[in-house]
Design a protein around this motif. Structure first.
Motif, short mmCIF file in Angstrom:
data_model
loop_
_atom_site.label_atom_id
_atom_site.label_comp_id
_atom_site.label_asym_id
_atom_site.label_seq_id
_atom_site.Cartn_x
_atom_site.Cartn_y
_atom_site.Cartn_z
N ASP A 149 57.68 8.10 33.87
CA ASP A 149 56.81 6.97 34.17
C ASP A 149 57.38 6.08 35.27
O ASP A 149 56.72 5.12 35.68
N ASN A 150 58.58 6.39 35.72
CA ASN A 150 59.23 5.58 36.75
C ASN A 150 60.23 6.46 37.48
O ASN A 150 61.05 7.13 36.86
N TYR A 151 60.13 6.44 38.80
CA TYR A 151 61.05 7.20 39.64
C TYR A 151 61.84 6.27 40.55
O TYR A 151 62.19 6.63 41.66
N GLY A 152 62.12 5.07 40.06
CA GLY A 152 62.89 4.13 40.86
C GLY A 152 62.02 3.43 41.89
O GLY A 152 60.80 3.56 41.91
N THR A 153 62.66 2.71 42.76
CA THR A 153 61.92 1.96 43.77
C THR A 153 62.07 2.64 45.13
O THR A 153 62.98 3.43 45.34
N ASN A 154 61.14 2.33 46.01
CA ASN A 154 61.21 2.83 47.38
C ASN A 154 60.40 1.88 48.25
O ASN A 154 59.61 1.07 47.74
N PRO A 155 60.57 1.94 49.56
CA PRO A 155 59.89 0.99 50.44
C PRO A 155 58.36 1.03 50.35
O PRO A 155 57.70 0.00 50.45
N ARG A 156 57.78 2.22 50.14
CA ARG A 156 56.31 2.30 50.04
C ARG A 156 55.80 1.63 48.77
O ARG A 156 54.78 0.95 48.80
#
Length: 171
Positions: free
Chosen positions: A26-33
């Protein structure tokens, strides 16, 4: 530690019939997009140059060669913010040629699925993805064990059969 796993684009370029991807987080970390979306920025789908990435081109090229590319996502409901964003940007996957489906985790009770997300290429090579508890990618692993391949094929097809096509799944 350097990875001995070839890049996704290379694995897909050597695929002849099918590539399937099973995602279960349900979550793959954060990224700029994701961060831009959280700030209210939205994709201009009419300006493909602004959002098209090499990944999308790899998918488009594979589909043009006749490779069937399917992605199934097993998700919790209510969905996480990450999944809400992912559902929004899945339009890019669809435009590239992927067939994407969504399965609420509550509808997957009784299914046997691997503990890790994976890509399965032509039914004979698995690329497992390992993630940390914070959603960040840790490493990938290739596997060609016949028993593991069979389990992953069966797991994907079970999820796929019960999942809702992207165009019909609403958040």
């Amino acid at each position: 530690m350097p990875s001995s796993v070839p890049p996704f684009s290379e694995l897909l370029a050597n695929t002849h019939k099918s590539a399937v991807h099973l995602e279960m987080r349900d979550n793959y970390g954060t990224n700029p997009r994701l961060e831009a979306w959280q700030r209210g920025e939205r994709v201009d789908w009419d300006n493909q140059e602004s959002w098209w990435h090499p990944f999308h081109q790899s998918i488009k090229d594979a589909v043009a060669r006749g490779v069937i590319v399917r992605r199934a996502r097993v998700i919790s409901e209510p969905v996480s913010e990450y999944i809400r964003w992912e559902h929004y940007v899945t339009q890019a996957n669809v435009i590239a040629g992927e067939d994407v489906r969504w399965l609420p985790r509550s509808h997957a009770t009784g299914f046997l699925v691997p503990a890790n997300d994976f890509w399965l290429f032509d039914g004979n090579l698995i690329r497992f993805h390992h993630f940390g508890g914070d959603g960040r990618h840790v490493m990938d692993e290739l596997n060609t064990d016949a028993g593991t391949l069979g389990l992953c094929v069966a797991a994907f097809e079970e999820v796929w059969q019960h999942a809702t096509p992207h165009s019909e799944y609403t958040i």
